[in-house]
Design an enzyme around this catalytic site. Sequence first.
Site, PDB file in Angstrom:
ATOM      1  N   ARG A 310       0.849  -1.192   0.000  1.00  0.00           N
ATOM      2  CA  ARG A 310       0.000   0.000   0.000  1.00  0.00           C
ATOM      3  C   ARG A 310       0.880   1.235   0.000  1.00  0.00           C
ATOM      4  NH1 ARG A 310      -3.181  -2.665  -1.723  1.00  0.00           N
ATOM      5  NH2 ARG A 310      -5.316  -3.123  -1.066  1.00  0.00           N
ATOM      6  N   GLU A 339      -4.644   7.267  -5.139  1.00  0.00           N
ATOM      7  CA  GLU A 339      -4.712   6.543  -6.419  1.00  0.00           C
ATOM      8  C   GLU A 339      -5.888   7.038  -7.246  1.00  0.00           C
ATOM      9  OE1 GLU A 339      -4.499   2.315  -5.731  1.00  0.00           O
ATOM     10  OE2 GLU A 339      -2.484   2.459  -4.891  1.00  0.00           O
ATOM     11  N   HIS A 358      -1.295   0.063  -9.862  1.00  0.00           N
ATOM     12  CA  HIS A 358      -1.917  -0.911  -8.951  1.00  0.00           C
ATOM     13  C   HIS A 358      -2.351  -2.172  -9.712  1.00  0.00           C
ATOM     14  CE1 HIS A 358      -4.184  -1.200  -4.875  1.00  0.00           C
ATOM     15  NE2 HIS A 358      -3.843  -2.412  -5.313  1.00  0.00           N
TER      16      HIS A 358
END
Length: 622
Positions: A310, A339, A358
């Site tokens: 993360r 994000e 991601h």
Amino acid sequence: MAAIPIFNPPVSSPNAKAKANLLSFLTTTTTTSPISLRPFPRRHDSSRHHRSPLSTNVLKVVEPSLPKSSHPEPADIPDKPTILVSEKLGEAGLDLLRGHAHVDCSYNLSPDDLCQKISSCDALIVRSGTKVTRQVFEAAKGRLKVVGRAGVGIDNVDLQAATEFGCLVVNAPTANTIAAAEHGIALLAAMARNIAQADASTKAGKWERNKYVGVSMVGKTLAVMGFGKVGSEVARRAKGLGMNVIAHDPYAPADRARAMGVELVSFDQAISTADFLSLHMPLTPATSKVFNDETFSKMKKGVRIINVARGGVIDEDALVRALESGVVAQAALDVFTEEPPPKDSKLVHHPNVTVTPHLGASTKEAQEGVAIEIAEAVVGALNGELSATAVNAPMVPPDVLSELAPYVVLAEKLGRLAVQLVAGGSGIQALKVVYKSARDPDDLDTRLLRAMVTKGIIEPISSSFINLVNADYTAKQKGLRISEERVTVNSSPESPVHSIQVKIPSVDSKFTSAVTGNGEISIEGQVKDGIPRLTCIGSFGVDVSLEGNLLLCRQVDQPGMIGQVGNILGEHNVNVSFMSVGRTVRRKQAIMAIGVDEEPNRETLLKIGEVKAIEEFVFLNL
Ligand SMILES: NC(=O)C1=CN([C@@H]2O[C@H](COP(=O)(O)OP(=O)(O)OC[C@H]3O[C@@H](n4cnc5c(N)ncnc54)[C@H](O)[C@@H]3O)[C@@H](O)[C@H]2O)C=CC1
Ligand SMILES: O=C(O)C(=O)COP(=O)(O)O
């Protein structure tokens, strides 16, 4: 047939009934079982769910508060639950969901749109891109029963709010492990050999063989930070590349690491000896920005960092500074604090940084696996099954669940009965539950039973809906202290519980015979032939089935009493289903417990009150 437990099919046998009740309890926030007393809330009845959970600190018994028996109107029963899928999910999972529910795939919803839609959904399935905030649970108005996270990290779900609203959160923790580990290894190799930069340069028409000289991985030390599922798979693969792997994880068993040839070390040891650091811990308050100016300063100069966990575990500004000072030679990042990251992010544009959007879990295989894993968990939860991947509810193994099923019904009935014995205006501050069993006290998992007693106590006198997720939380918020005692008795070890006793101290009772010598309301029950029965009121032994409605009378122990009360009930068309008399001293005082199918009207109750030998009586709706 509806798939969600609040619409349990009619059940016939006591055990089936017990099971159905148990299942509905596990996930629904409404009282929904066949023995339900609370009127089924209309879909848009927001009043029940907009209370502040902090508004009461003592449970007040308000009269008249007897709950009315009711079942959902057929018009209230939709055929299937509705599941909102707010991010792309594999087809196999969607197919599975469609077999059980209306599936609404609405991607890229704004927070407002999500809040608007959620009040008509029973479940929500998200990935990492949807923020499931407190506002979402508030907007759900009690309808949302399950949030399914199609992946591992649940840092985008407000777990505290979910618990307060009695919403179960499940995740899919295993299906993307390998994908994330492979992505970590891909980033490691790509970073070490400048693949992304060299690719861009070559495509731009350059031929920069000297600029993109890389570093070798063999013989280098890789510190795996977080030796869980992904971390250990990264470690396994890195060993295959000839790396020396160490790991830091305060909670990982050392023997599991040792078995893989990985040494578990302290945080400082890991960061100060590593040539490469690969991050695989969850984002929690303890890990937030754990990589910061101070910790970067302890690292070996020229360290290389991979983050597939993360973004929030790294202080990104500090990382930029460390890259600029050369402490960190390179970074490969799949995840970011925000994000997508801002377009002008210094970190993303740094020449020594390789980035992916991601993608750790994004392989075809992982996405199909995750979709099936989460679809099964969500459908199971909507059907009332305890999910093996529940994040905010206690895990009760299926065999324990099935053994406890009839006692779960008993526990709720006793709670419901006990609270109705409390005189109006009394404040219930404490509750004691005593479990008598032939088994070793450590063998009895009481979480479910405790939660069921809590449900029985709280639901009839408040607008809260209790389930396994929120029982302890709600009790605490309402200032209800619950204590438990397990007592070993000489009975059959075949049964997990011989009897359950519910005691409410320091309150007045509307039926004084239920109060014991030490001033507490006390009732006790057992399960006999699968049926919950009331076996003791105060110090009077009785034996009545805890089904339907109950009339408790204390009278002078003399002949003809059963006939007199039975006649009054008969004259008013109230059918008696069972009757039991308990007494302390012969010809002095007795308690008569009468089960009735119908609720006697006021006139009938007045007539019973007029019977001379009756000293007190109370009607209880179970
Ligand atoms: N980029 C992506 O697409 C993906 C990211 N992930 C993320 O990877 C991380 C790991 O996932 P899993 O291995 O499946 O989870 P896991 O729960 O199996 O492993 C996490 C490990 O971190 C350890 N840990 C907790 N606090 C720690 C601390 N302060 N320092 C060091 N270790 C600590 C835990 O003991 C546990 O062993 C999660 O943050 C998850 O969200 C997972 C899958 C895909
Ligand atoms: O499973 C995780 O924790 C992930 O980070 C995967 O996220 P995603 O489902 O790809 O948005």
